[in-house]
Design a protein around this motif. Structure first.
Motif, PDB file in Angstrom:
ATOM      1  N   LYS A   7     145.018  57.227  11.056  1.00 57.65           N
ATOM      2  CA  LYS A   7     146.113  58.151  10.894  1.00 57.65           C
ATOM      3  C   LYS A   7     146.883  58.341  12.146  1.00 57.65           C
ATOM      4  O   LYS A   7     146.520  57.845  13.287  1.00 57.65           O
ATOM      5  CB  LYS A   7     145.522  59.485  10.820  1.00 57.65           C
ATOM      6  CG  LYS A   7     144.383  59.548   9.427  1.00 57.65           C
ATOM      7  CD  LYS A   7     145.373  59.218   8.089  1.00 57.65           C
ATOM      8  CE  LYS A   7     144.506  59.400   6.981  1.00 57.65           C
ATOM      9  NZ  LYS A   7     145.239  59.195   5.607  1.00 57.65           N
ATOM     10  N   THR A   8     148.177  58.964  12.033  1.00 62.27           N
ATOM     11  CA  THR A   8     148.892  59.038  13.428  1.00 62.27           C
ATOM     12  C   THR A   8     149.230  60.516  13.345  1.00 62.27           C
ATOM     13  O   THR A   8     149.465  61.392  12.605  1.00 62.27           O
ATOM     14  CB  THR A   8     150.366  58.469  13.061  1.00 62.27           C
ATOM     15  OG1 THR A   8     150.132  57.069  12.818  1.00 62.27           O
ATOM     16  CG2 THR A   8     151.126  58.709  14.298  1.00 62.27           C
ATOM     17  N   ALA A   9     148.963  60.960  14.527  1.00 63.43           N
ATOM     18  CA  ALA A   9     149.176  62.383  14.924  1.00 63.43           C
ATOM     19  C   ALA A   9     150.099  62.647  16.379  1.00 63.43           C
ATOM     20  O   ALA A   9     150.152  61.845  17.030  1.00 63.43           O
ATOM     21  CB  ALA A   9     147.830  63.031  15.634  1.00 63.43           C
ATOM     22  N   VAL A  10     151.084  63.615  16.081  1.00 65.48           N
ATOM     23  CA  VAL A  10     151.888  64.070  16.959  1.00 65.48           C
ATOM     24  C   VAL A  10     151.402  65.328  17.560  1.00 65.48           C
ATOM     25  O   VAL A  10     150.999  66.388  16.626  1.00 65.48           O
ATOM     26  CB  VAL A  10     153.230  64.220  16.646  1.00 65.48           C
ATOM     27  CG1 VAL A  10     154.069  64.997  17.728  1.00 65.48           C
ATOM     28  CG2 VAL A  10     153.990  63.026  16.052  1.00 65.48           C
ATOM     29  N   VAL A  11     151.074  65.383  19.063  1.00 67.04           N
ATOM     30  CA  VAL A  11     150.544  66.596  19.333  1.00 67.04           C
ATOM     31  C   VAL A  11     151.682  67.259  20.549  1.00 67.04           C
ATOM     32  O   VAL A  11     151.640  66.317  21.415  1.00 67.04           O
ATOM     33  CB  VAL A  11     149.332  66.326  20.137  1.00 67.04           C
ATOM     34  CG1 VAL A  11     148.663  67.914  20.825  1.00 67.04           C
ATOM     35  CG2 VAL A  11     148.193  65.743  19.167  1.00 67.04           C
ATOM     36  N   THR A  12     152.203  68.329  20.240  1.00 71.97           N
ATOM     37  CA  THR A  12     153.144  68.827  21.188  1.00 71.97           C
ATOM     38  C   THR A  12     152.587  69.492  22.376  1.00 71.97           C
ATOM     39  O   THR A  12     151.592  70.070  22.584  1.00 71.97           O
ATOM     40  CB  THR A  12     154.234  69.645  20.295  1.00 71.97           C
ATOM     41  OG1 THR A  12     153.286  71.002  20.202  1.00 71.97           O
ATOM     42  CG2 THR A  12     154.876  69.241  19.072  1.00 71.97           C
ATOM     43  N   ALA A  31     142.679  58.008  15.584  1.00 72.69           N
ATOM     44  CA  ALA A  31     143.800  58.484  15.323  1.00 72.69           C
ATOM     45  C   ALA A  31     144.862  57.809  16.445  1.00 72.69           C
ATOM     46  O   ALA A  31     144.400  57.486  17.646  1.00 72.69           O
ATOM     47  CB  ALA A  31     143.989  59.979  15.189  1.00 72.69           C
ATOM     48  N   ASN A  32     146.010  57.261  15.948  1.00 70.84           N
ATOM     49  CA  ASN A  32     146.941  57.083  16.774  1.00 70.84           C
ATOM     50  C   ASN A  32     147.899  58.337  17.144  1.00 70.84           C
ATOM     51  O   ASN A  32     147.980  59.023  16.489  1.00 70.84           O
ATOM     52  CB  ASN A  32     148.073  56.127  16.103  1.00 70.84           C
ATOM     53  CG  ASN A  32     147.374  54.987  15.325  1.00 70.84           C
ATOM     54  OD1 ASN A  32     146.656  54.210  15.824  1.00 70.84           O
ATOM     55  ND2 ASN A  32     147.743  54.751  13.899  1.00 70.84           N
ATOM     56  N   VAL A  33     148.035  58.379  18.433  1.00 69.43           N
ATOM     57  CA  VAL A  33     148.444  59.715  18.992  1.00 69.43           C
ATOM     58  C   VAL A  33     150.116  59.502  19.715  1.00 69.43           C
ATOM     59  O   VAL A  33     150.013  58.630  20.502  1.00 69.43           O
ATOM     60  CB  VAL A  33     147.446  60.085  20.144  1.00 69.43           C
ATOM     61  CG1 VAL A  33     147.822  61.713  20.558  1.00 69.43           C
ATOM     62  CG2 VAL A  33     146.116  60.533  19.275  1.00 69.43           C
ATOM     63  N   VAL A  34     150.729  60.463  19.490  1.00 67.97           N
ATOM     64  CA  VAL A  34     151.807  60.532  20.199  1.00 67.97           C
ATOM     65  C   VAL A  34     151.715  61.790  21.064  1.00 67.97           C
ATOM     66  O   VAL A  34     151.630  62.947  20.832  1.00 67.97           O
ATOM     67  CB  VAL A  34     153.068  60.819  19.287  1.00 67.97           C
ATOM     68  CG1 VAL A  34     154.452  61.144  20.044  1.00 67.97           C
ATOM     69  CG2 VAL A  34     153.276  59.395  18.149  1.00 67.97           C
ATOM     70  N   VAL A  35     151.758  61.456  22.530  1.00 72.60           N
ATOM     71  CA  VAL A  35     151.584  62.501  23.561  1.00 72.60           C
ATOM     72  C   VAL A  35     152.986  63.088  24.083  1.00 72.60           C
ATOM     73  O   VAL A  35     153.725  62.085  24.458  1.00 72.60           O
ATOM     74  CB  VAL A  35     150.855  61.986  24.787  1.00 72.60           C
ATOM     75  CG1 VAL A  35     150.730  62.724  25.741  1.00 72.60           C
ATOM     76  CG2 VAL A  35     149.334  61.372  24.129  1.00 72.60           C
ATOM     77  N   ASP A  80     158.028  54.756  14.037  1.00 73.31           N
ATOM     78  CA  ASP A  80     158.568  53.459  14.600  1.00 73.31           C
ATOM     79  C   ASP A  80     157.560  52.771  15.216  1.00 73.31           C
ATOM     80  O   ASP A  80     157.155  51.761  15.098  1.00 73.31           O
ATOM     81  CB  ASP A  80     159.649  53.925  15.409  1.00 73.31           C
ATOM     82  CG  ASP A  80     160.675  54.415  14.760  1.00 73.31           C
ATOM     83  OD1 ASP A  80     160.992  54.364  13.644  1.00 73.31           O
ATOM     84  OD2 ASP A  80     161.711  54.950  15.440  1.00 73.31           O
ATOM     85  N   THR A  81     156.597  53.819  15.684  1.00 71.98           N
ATOM     86  CA  THR A  81     155.273  52.815  16.547  1.00 71.98           C
ATOM     87  C   THR A  81     154.228  52.720  16.033  1.00 71.98           C
ATOM     88  O   THR A  81     153.587  51.458  15.874  1.00 71.98           O
ATOM     89  CB  THR A  81     155.070  53.880  17.925  1.00 71.98           C
ATOM     90  OG1 THR A  81     156.354  54.185  18.492  1.00 71.98           O
ATOM     91  CG2 THR A  81     153.770  53.185  18.646  1.00 71.98           C
ATOM     92  N   PHE A  82     153.812  53.869  14.861  1.00 68.52           N
ATOM     93  CA  PHE A  82     152.418  53.466  14.208  1.00 68.52           C
ATOM     94  C   PHE A  82     152.717  53.609  12.793  1.00 68.52           C
ATOM     95  O   PHE A  82     151.629  53.244  11.961  1.00 68.52           O
ATOM     96  CB  PHE A  82     151.471  54.682  14.513  1.00 68.52           C
ATOM     97  CG  PHE A  82     151.406  54.844  16.058  1.00 68.52           C
ATOM     98  CD1 PHE A  82     150.646  53.447  16.635  1.00 68.52           C
ATOM     99  CD2 PHE A  82     151.661  55.716  16.833  1.00 68.52           C
ATOM    100  CE1 PHE A  82     150.275  53.640  18.079  1.00 68.52           C
ATOM    101  CE2 PHE A  82     151.547  55.917  18.261  1.00 68.52           C
ATOM    102  CZ  PHE A  82     150.518  54.868  18.713  1.00 68.52           C
ATOM    103  N   GLY A  83     153.730  53.612  12.131  1.00 62.51           N
ATOM    104  CA  GLY A  83     154.148  53.468  10.906  1.00 62.51           C
ATOM    105  C   GLY A  83     154.054  54.749   9.795  1.00 62.51           C
ATOM    106  O   GLY A  83     154.353  54.824   8.911  1.00 62.51           O
ATOM    107  N   SER A  84     153.472  55.709  10.511  1.00 62.60           N
ATOM    108  CA  SER A  84     153.337  57.101   9.711  1.00 62.60           C
ATOM    109  C   SER A  84     153.351  58.373  10.494  1.00 62.60           C
ATOM    110  O   SER A  84     153.135  58.453  11.786  1.00 62.60           O
ATOM    111  CB  SER A  84     152.092  57.030   8.985  1.00 62.60           C
ATOM    112  OG  SER A  84     151.025  56.918   9.543  1.00 62.60           O
ATOM    113  N   LEU A  85     153.463  59.222   9.894  1.00 63.71           N
ATOM    114  CA  LEU A  85     153.006  60.825  10.625  1.00 63.71           C
ATOM    115  C   LEU A  85     152.183  61.553   9.573  1.00 63.71           C
ATOM    116  O   LEU A  85     152.621  62.058   8.542  1.00 63.71           O
ATOM    117  CB  LEU A  85     154.382  61.450  10.918  1.00 63.71           C
ATOM    118  CG  LEU A  85     154.051  62.912  11.542  1.00 63.71           C
ATOM    119  CD1 LEU A  85     153.169  62.981  12.696  1.00 63.71           C
ATOM    120  CD2 LEU A  85     155.382  63.552  11.717  1.00 63.71           C
TER     121      LEU A  85
END
Length: 251
Positions: A7-12, A31-35, A80-85
């Motif tokens: 899964k892909t997570a964005v953590v603000t 998880a794939n993580v956007v920091v 764009d990086t991991f394919g999902s949110l």
């Protein structure tokens, strides 16, 4: 296998503190993580490096949450990086900064949260989850008086919680669930440090009232649990020190 694997997570607001620990723990669960960071790229890159060294996947993205275009770029990076949110953790908050304008707390803690939800929701599919991170001082502000130095921030965070909660029907229509995690003051966070500086003894006062204050990692663990907890949408998880606040609401 972890429910977060792949899964892909964005953590603000995840270049330090609770956000950084949340990102690291999510990555450890697969998880794939956007920091996300606002200005401190080296700090965010260090979080990413730690995740990658442990075998996880992450990318650092600079984005000012009060800039709608920047927020949309942040959310699109997940695609764009991991394919999902799949998971959006709305952790970033602030308002005690003296140099960002009198309305900064409301712009960040209400308006930017609402905008981040919109940008994330555009890119999330059924089964997605949004976790909003707040404090007891904010969640209970209409019933329990807080420190004058924190009141503007508390009211802005409560306004943010109410704005997001009002959108639950919209999220439900898309198959996305919404959970709130509320905690007491957290040892070692910037907010706790600033409050203790503005009101010496504030941290010790809360420690005595709550019996114990969570560390950054302990509270982040609760946020991570909320990411996959089997709870109904709109659930509010009260973490640590809640008994003191609940008792005061009962008068």
């Amino acid at each position: 296998m972890s429910a977060l694997a792949g899964k892909t997570a964005v953590v603000t607001g995840s270049s330090r503190g609770v956000g950084a620990s949340t990102a690291t723990q999510l990555a450890a669960l697969g998880a794939n993580v956007v920091v996300n960071y606002r200005q401190k790229a080296p700090r965010a890159n260090k979080v990413v490096a730690g995740i990658e060294a442990a075998g996880g996947k992450a990318v650092a993205v600079g984005a000012d949450l009060t800039d709608p275009a920047s927020v949309r770029e942040l959310m699109q990076t997940a695609i764009d990086t991991f394919g999902s949110l799949d998971l959006l953790v709305l952790n970033a908050s602030g308002g005690m900064e003296a140099d960002l304008g009198e309305d900064y707390a409301m712009r960040l803690n209400r308006d930017a949260q609402n905008d981040a939800l919109s940008a994330g929701l555009e890119r999330m599919g059924p089964g997605g989850r949004v976790v909003f991170v707040t404090s007891h001082q904010a969640h209970f502000i209409d019933e329990v008086e807080t420190m004058p130095e924190y009141e503007a921030v508390a009211r802005s965070k409560r306004a943010g919680e109410e704005a997001l909660t009002a959108r639950i029907p919209e999220l439900t229509e898309k198959g996305v669930s919404f959970v709130v995690v509320s905690g007491d003051m957290i040892e070692g966070t910037v907010t706790a440090t600033l409050l203790n500086r503005a009101r010496p003894g504030a941290l010790e006062e809360r420690r005595e009232a709550a019996g114990k204050l969570y560390s950054v990692d302990e509270f982040a663990t609760e946020v991570v649990r909320a990411a996959t907890a089997d709870v109904p949408t709109g659930h509010i998880e009260l973490v640590g020190g809640a008994e003191d606040f609940l008792a005061r609401t009962r008068g």
